[in-house]
Design a protein around this motif. Structure first.
Motif, PDB file in Angstrom:
ATOM      1  N   GLU A 225      -0.604   4.320   0.872  1.00 24.00           N
ATOM      2  CA  GLU A 225      -1.279   5.296   1.729  1.00 24.00           C
ATOM      3  C   GLU A 225      -0.400   5.653   2.920  1.00 24.00           C
ATOM      4  OE1 GLU A 225      -3.649   1.908   4.319  1.00 24.00           O
ATOM      5  OE2 GLU A 225      -4.709   3.024   2.784  1.00 24.00           O
TER       6      GLU A 225
ATOM      7  N   ARG B 200       0.836  -1.206   0.000  1.00 21.24           N
ATOM      8  CA  ARG B 200       0.000   0.000   0.000  1.00 21.24           C
ATOM      9  C   ARG B 200       0.869   1.254   0.000  1.00 21.24           C
ATOM     10  NH1 ARG B 200      -5.359  -1.073   1.649  1.00 21.24           N
ATOM     11  NH2 ARG B 200      -5.637   0.946   0.672  1.00 21.24           N
TER      12      ARG B 200
ATOM     13  N   GLU C 125      -0.218   0.387  -5.540  1.00 27.16           N
ATOM     14  CA  GLU C 125      -1.082   1.534  -5.853  1.00 27.16           C
ATOM     15  C   GLU C 125      -0.280   2.823  -5.767  1.00 27.16           C
ATOM     16  OE1 GLU C 125      -3.949   1.295  -2.691  1.00 27.16           O
ATOM     17  OE2 GLU C 125      -2.560   2.141  -1.239  1.00 27.16           O
TER      18      GLU C 125
END
Length: 70
Positions: free
Chosen positions: A15, A13, A42
């Motif tokens: 984030e 991830r 991502e």
């Protein structure tokens, strides 16, 4: 000429979170020593940090972390 060792940092991830903050710190600290690349599943906070540091990023959609509630 001394060729720097290439290192690919992988994280599922991008984030903002603890793991991503740690990887961002590693990228900042190691960028002068190694030829760094970042691979994530991502785009997000971490890819923006890496790009800002001039580190190539690679989005790998198949790089996922399954999460199961049992």
């Amino acid at each position: 000429m001394h060729k720097r060792t290439r290192v690919l940092q992988l994280i599922t991830r991008a984030e903002l979170g603890g793991g991503q903050t740690h990887v961002a710190d590693l990228l900042r600290g190691l960028r002068g020593e190694f030829d760094l690349h970042l691979g994530t599943g991502e785009a997000g906070y971490l890819t923006e940090v890496a790009r800002g540091l001039g580190i190539p990023t690679h989005i790998l959609p198949a790089l996922v972390q399954p999460f199961h509630l049992s």
